[in-house]
Design a protein around this motif. Structure first.
Motif, PDB file in Angstrom:
ATOM      1  N   ALA A  83      14.622   3.347  -0.422  1.00 46.95           N
ATOM      2  CA  ALA A  83      13.243   3.004  -0.801  1.00 46.95           C
ATOM      3  C   ALA A  83      12.246   3.962  -0.162  1.00 46.95           C
ATOM      4  O   ALA A  83      11.212   4.281  -0.754  1.00 46.95           O
ATOM      5  N   ALA A  84      12.577   4.454   1.040  1.00 50.88           N
ATOM      6  CA  ALA A  84      11.656   5.385   1.717  1.00 50.88           C
ATOM      7  C   ALA A  84      11.565   6.703   0.970  1.00 50.88           C
ATOM      8  O   ALA A  84      10.496   7.316   0.920  1.00 50.88           O
ATOM      9  N   PHE A  85      12.675   7.147   0.375  1.00 52.35           N
ATOM     10  CA  PHE A  85      12.640   8.392  -0.403  1.00 52.35           C
ATOM     11  C   PHE A  85      11.747   8.213  -1.625  1.00 52.35           C
ATOM     12  O   PHE A  85      10.986   9.100  -2.000  1.00 52.35           O
ATOM     13  N   MET A  86      11.841   7.029  -2.248  1.00 50.45           N
ATOM     14  CA  MET A  86      10.955   6.742  -3.379  1.00 50.45           C
ATOM     15  C   MET A  86       9.509   6.688  -2.913  1.00 50.45           C
ATOM     16  O   MET A  86       8.599   7.179  -3.586  1.00 50.45           O
ATOM     17  N   GLU A 114      11.462   1.320   7.079  1.00 50.51           N
ATOM     18  CA  GLU A 114      10.447   0.326   7.430  1.00 50.51           C
ATOM     19  C   GLU A 114       9.255   0.983   8.122  1.00 50.51           C
ATOM     20  O   GLU A 114       8.108   0.613   7.874  1.00 50.51           O
ATOM     21  N   ILE A 115       9.534   1.972   8.978  1.00 54.25           N
ATOM     22  CA  ILE A 115       8.439   2.681   9.653  1.00 54.25           C
ATOM     23  C   ILE A 115       7.532   3.323   8.602  1.00 54.25           C
ATOM     24  O   ILE A 115       6.303   3.207   8.653  1.00 54.25           O
ATOM     25  N   ILE A 116       8.153   3.971   7.635  1.00 56.00           N
ATOM     26  CA  ILE A 116       7.369   4.656   6.603  1.00 56.00           C
ATOM     27  C   ILE A 116       6.533   3.651   5.803  1.00 56.00           C
ATOM     28  O   ILE A 116       5.346   3.861   5.559  1.00 56.00           O
ATOM     29  N   PHE A 159       2.376   3.445   5.706  1.00 52.80           N
ATOM     30  CA  PHE A 159       1.632   3.489   4.440  1.00 52.80           C
ATOM     31  C   PHE A 159       0.694   2.297   4.286  1.00 52.80           C
ATOM     32  O   PHE A 159      -0.354   2.404   3.668  1.00 52.80           O
ATOM     33  N   ARG A 160       1.076   1.148   4.839  1.00 52.63           N
ATOM     34  CA  ARG A 160       0.221  -0.025   4.657  1.00 52.63           C
ATOM     35  C   ARG A 160      -0.675  -0.272   5.871  1.00 52.63           C
ATOM     36  O   ARG A 160      -1.411  -1.272   5.907  1.00 52.63           O
ATOM     37  N   SER A 161      -0.640   0.632   6.872  1.00 53.51           N
ATOM     38  CA  SER A 161      -1.396   0.372   8.108  1.00 53.51           C
ATOM     39  C   SER A 161      -2.899   0.542   7.878  1.00 53.51           C
ATOM     40  O   SER A 161      -3.341   1.303   7.016  1.00 53.51           O
ATOM     41  N   VAL A 162      -3.673  -0.179   8.676  1.00 55.03           N
ATOM     42  CA  VAL A 162      -5.131  -0.114   8.595  1.00 55.03           C
ATOM     43  C   VAL A 162      -5.628   1.252   9.087  1.00 55.03           C
ATOM     44  O   VAL A 162      -6.573   1.811   8.560  1.00 55.03           O
ATOM     45  N   ALA A 163      -4.930   1.796  10.100  1.00 55.35           N
ATOM     46  CA  ALA A 163      -5.369   3.055  10.709  1.00 55.35           C
ATOM     47  C   ALA A 163      -5.416   4.190   9.690  1.00 55.35           C
ATOM     48  O   ALA A 163      -6.277   5.071   9.771  1.00 55.35           O
ATOM     49  N   SER A 220      -0.074   3.563 -10.141  1.00 56.15           N
ATOM     50  CA  SER A 220      -0.449   3.147  -8.793  1.00 56.15           C
ATOM     51  C   SER A 220       0.810   3.067  -7.921  1.00 56.15           C
ATOM     52  O   SER A 220       1.926   3.015  -8.423  1.00 56.15           O
ATOM     53  N   VAL A 221       0.598   3.116  -6.600  1.00 57.71           N
ATOM     54  CA  VAL A 221       1.680   2.822  -5.663  1.00 57.71           C
ATOM     55  C   VAL A 221       1.178   1.811  -4.637  1.00 57.71           C
ATOM     56  O   VAL A 221       0.034   1.892  -4.194  1.00 57.71           O
ATOM     57  N   GLN A 222       2.016   0.855  -4.297  1.00 50.62           N
ATOM     58  CA  GLN A 222       1.711  -0.075  -3.210  1.00 50.62           C
ATOM     59  C   GLN A 222       2.869  -0.024  -2.212  1.00 50.62           C
ATOM     60  O   GLN A 222       4.024   0.136  -2.625  1.00 50.62           O
ATOM     61  N   PRO A 223       2.567  -0.165  -0.921  1.00 48.76           N
ATOM     62  CA  PRO A 223       3.626  -0.003   0.079  1.00 48.76           C
ATOM     63  C   PRO A 223       4.757  -1.023  -0.083  1.00 48.76           C
ATOM     64  O   PRO A 223       5.917  -0.689   0.112  1.00 48.76           O
ATOM     65  N   ASP A 224       4.412  -2.258  -0.468  1.00 44.33           N
ATOM     66  CA  ASP A 224       5.439  -3.307  -0.421  1.00 44.33           C
ATOM     67  C   ASP A 224       6.444  -3.230  -1.571  1.00 44.33           C
ATOM     68  O   ASP A 224       7.445  -3.933  -1.569  1.00 44.33           O
ATOM     69  N   VAL A 225       6.158  -2.349  -2.541  1.00 39.87           N
ATOM     70  CA  VAL A 225       7.152  -2.109  -3.588  1.00 39.87           C
ATOM     71  C   VAL A 225       8.394  -1.435  -2.991  1.00 39.87           C
ATOM     72  O   VAL A 225       9.508  -1.603  -3.465  1.00 39.87           O
ATOM     73  N   PHE A 226       8.158  -0.656  -1.917  1.00 36.01           N
ATOM     74  CA  PHE A 226       9.239   0.140  -1.341  1.00 36.01           C
ATOM     75  C   PHE A 226       9.850  -0.529  -0.113  1.00 36.01           C
ATOM     76  O   PHE A 226      10.133   0.108   0.894  1.00 36.01           O
ATOM     77  N   GLY A 227      10.020  -1.830  -0.179  1.00 40.02           N
ATOM     78  CA  GLY A 227      10.634  -2.578   0.923  1.00 40.02           C
ATOM     79  C   GLY A 227      12.144  -2.466   0.893  1.00 40.02           C
ATOM     80  O   GLY A 227      12.731  -1.876  -0.025  1.00 40.02           O
ATOM     81  N   THR A 228      12.785  -3.068   1.887  1.00 38.88           N
ATOM     82  CA  THR A 228      14.248  -2.943   1.984  1.00 38.88           C
ATOM     83  C   THR A 228      14.954  -3.600   0.806  1.00 38.88           C
ATOM     84  O   THR A 228      16.035  -3.172   0.430  1.00 38.88           O
TER      85      THR A 228
END
Lengths: 312, 332
Positions: free
Chosen positions: B44-47, B104-106, B110-114, B233-241
């Motif tokens: 998922a991280a590669f995607m 998971e780090i990636i 991607f979804r972090s506020v920072a 569009s891309v959302q971070p949670d699409v690329f979960g484990t």
């Protein structure tokens, strides 16, 4: 007939070389292919291998024997790069080999087999064999995409593999998965596959372990064949009958060091070898009084040590 | 119950965008796991790096769409190197741990506020698909045909994504077919069986494992592009484990180490999922099933998919295309 004479010549030549050789550990050989100096391997507090000096004669079959835990396989692993020695150096054909990764050791012509046979189970027998060939053009990713680059070489490799399979009587199993072979057939396959590398030195780790007696004879024949084709063989083995039958020279290891060398006919009567296998006092029963005296000595020693520690 | 709609969506899902993007990512997993025996649990991280590479390049940096594709491809290759260098010398299980953690780090970065200014936080990025749709050769409209009473129509923008996607699948399958019957592929399969034996035969195992990781990662990242381009569009949670685990399900379903295994696996997976979803939600709406509501029906389909997978592993562990002899050898 001609082949037989050369075969006998090689055997005779090997025997002649070792005829008057001293029986000391680390004795120099006239034409060594492998020279080992001060190889040490420690696992924590245990010194598994501590070999001061040993030489392997080119074109001969050398056996490496020793009781369980003598460090034979660990020594093999050091030499072939599968494990890293703590210190020491060794040369193969005059080229330094310490710190060389295993695949480069193999490419240099020093190929090993394993005690626990490593047949590549879900590859067919012929694919196992083809894998052994070196410098394959098709093993490069980009060239692999265009079959025209490598099919010619693949045909040559297949031909050589089929020859070897016939010699090892595995040609009927050509298209079977290696995982479906019997234990003895896997040993044969592993040896044949190692020959696909075209090695100068073949290192066999317990080639007879788990092989039924019917196949043993054929395996023995194949090992002798290697010498007749001009290869050097170093093998680890427990079966003394086999060692006597095929080896030209025997090196004995115990507790990580080389304790004796000698010809197979007399090595088992060497006092150091008997000691290593059966213990130094195996024929001198301890009497009760001797036991008491020894215990007292040990206690006194311990007390002295404790005293020394407390004084510090 | 509206059987026409159920059948229409089910048949369309066999070739639809989801099938395409999961098939691409599953082809990558098949190279890693099926052929080389690498346990990559971070596909998922590669995607994700591909999808975000494209999205950020276009929306934040204002560069053209094809630059975004290059950025995504490079990002996937770099990710493979970063994951592989520390772990490929070690035993197989370390790669599994590192890839699952790395993925998971990636996702969390991607979804972090920072980094909300760059990656858009949990909303992700949108509005980068125009460059791709400008290349669309199909004029606006719906395309398709009626299969008896069942309408099978796709919008022009969907059809464009699907066309590109299926061409990519065909190219990837061709590459896999060519390299896996070559000596290069033979080394990979041998590594899957026993690394040390391959080392003893003079092959640089680390290099081959790295090549496999990069190839599978780059092919897998194409799935990330297709996702981004299809939905705009891309959302971070699409690329979960769980995405990675669906991919493994597809590879096993189709048959590991088979060229078309992941493609057929992906088709079957989505057909089953859409069919179950359609049937269950229609049944709830029609009042045939009264003990669950519409939301629960959506969750229940995954229960059935899990059950189906268990039954598959019990009764046909080699998958659709697999060879039973190979499984028998494993059991020894």
């Amino acid at each position: 007939m001609h082949a037989e004479t050369t075969a006998n010549d090689r055997k005779a030549a090997a025997t002649a070389v070792f005829k008057d050789m001293p029986r000391e550990p680390g004795v120099p050989k006239p034409d060594p292919i492998l020279v080992v100096d001060n190889v040490v391997r420690r696992f924590g507090g245990l010194t598994a291998v501590d070999v001061e000096h040993v030489e392997i004669q080119r074109g001969a079959i050398t056996a490496l024997i020793g009781p369980n835990g003598a460090g034979k396989t660990t020594f093999f692993n050091q030499l072939t790069g599968f494990d890293t020695a703590d210190s020491g150096s060794w040369t193969f054909n005059g080229r330094a080999m310490n710190g060389v990764p295993p695949h480069k050791v193999a490419r240099n012509g020093m190929v090993r087999t394993f005690q626990l046979t490593k047949a590549l189970s879900r590859l067919t027998v012929i694919e196992n064999m083809r894998l052994g060939a070196q410098r394959q053009k098709g093993e490069n990713f980009w060239r692999a995409l265009v079959p025209a680059f490598w099919t010619g070489q693949e045909d040559e490799i297949t031909e050589r593999a089929d020859d070897l399979l016939r010699r090892f009587k595995l040609d009927a199993k050509r298209e079977d998965f290696a995982g479906s072979l019997s234990g003895g057939q896997r040993k044969l396959l592993e040896m044949a596959r190692a020959l696909m590398v075209e090695p100068e030195l073949v290192m066999l780790d317990e080639p007879m372990a788990g092989v039924n007696p019917a196949l043993t004879q054929s395996l023995l024949g194949h090992v002798k064949d290697l010498r007749e084709q001009g290869m050097t063989v170093l093998f680890v083995e427990h079966d003394m009958d086999m060692v006597r039958d095929i080896s030209d020279w025997v090196i004995v290891m115990a507790q990580g060091t080389v304790i004796a060398e000698g010809p197979p006919s007399t090595i088992m009567s060497d006092e150091r070898v008997v000691d290593a296998y059966l213990g130094a006092h195996h024929d001198a029963p301890l009497s009760d009084s001797e036991l008491q005296a020894q215990l007292q000595d040990a206690e006194a020693e311990l007390e002295a040590e404790i005293e020394e520690e407390t004084q510090k | 119950m509206d059987w026409i709609t159920i059948l229409s969506t089910t048949i369309k899902s066999a070739v639809g965008v989801e099938t395409v993007l999961y098939a691409l990512a599953a082809i990558g997993i098949n190279i890693h796991f099926g052929y080389t025996g690498l346990l990559n649990f971070g596909q998922a991280a590669f995607m994700a790096v591909a999808g975000y590479g494209l999205a950020v390049t276009v929306t934040v940096m204002g560069l053209p769409f094809w630059v975004g594709i290059i950025v995504g491809l490079v990002a996937a290759a770099v990710l493979a190197l970063l994951l592989g260098i520390p772990t490929l010398h070690l035993r197989a299980d370390y790669l599994a741990i590192v890839t699952i953690a790395g993925a998971e780090i990636i996702r969390l970065v991607f979804r972090s506020v920072a980094f909300k200014d760059i990656f858009g936080g949990s909303d992700g990025r949108r509005g980068f698909g125009t460059g791709f749709q400008e290349l669309n050769p199909f004029p606006p409209g719906d395309y398709g045909f009626n299969l008896g009473p069942i309408p099978l129509f796709f919008a022009h923008w969907q059809l464009w994504v699907m066309l590109v996607g299926w061409v990519l699948i065909a190219v990837c399958c061709l590459i896999v077919y060519l390299v896996m019957k070559s000596p290069w592929g033979r080394v990979l399969k041998a590594i899957r069986e026993d690394e040390d034996a391959v080392r003893s035969l003079g092959k640089n195992v680390f290099s081959y494992k790295m090549q496999s990781l990069v190839l599978g990662g780059v092919i897998g990242c194409l799935g990330g592009f297709i996702y981004g381009l299809a939905y705009g569009s891309v959302q971070p949670d699409v690329f979960g484990t769980e995405t990675t685990f669906y991919l493994y399900t597809m590879v096993i379903l189709g048959g590991a180490a088979r060229v078309f295994g992941p493609v057929v696996g992906s088709m079957l997976f989505w057909v089953l999922l859409v069919l179950l979803n359609g049937t269950l939600s229609e049944a709830v709406a029609a009042g045939v099933i009264t003990f669950i509501d519409a939301n629960q029906a959506g969750a229940l389909r995954y229960v059935f998919v899990g059950l189906g997978l268990i039954l598959l592993l019990v009764f046909r562990p080699q998958g659709i295309f697999g060879d039973k002899r190979e499984i028998a050898i494993d059991a020894r």
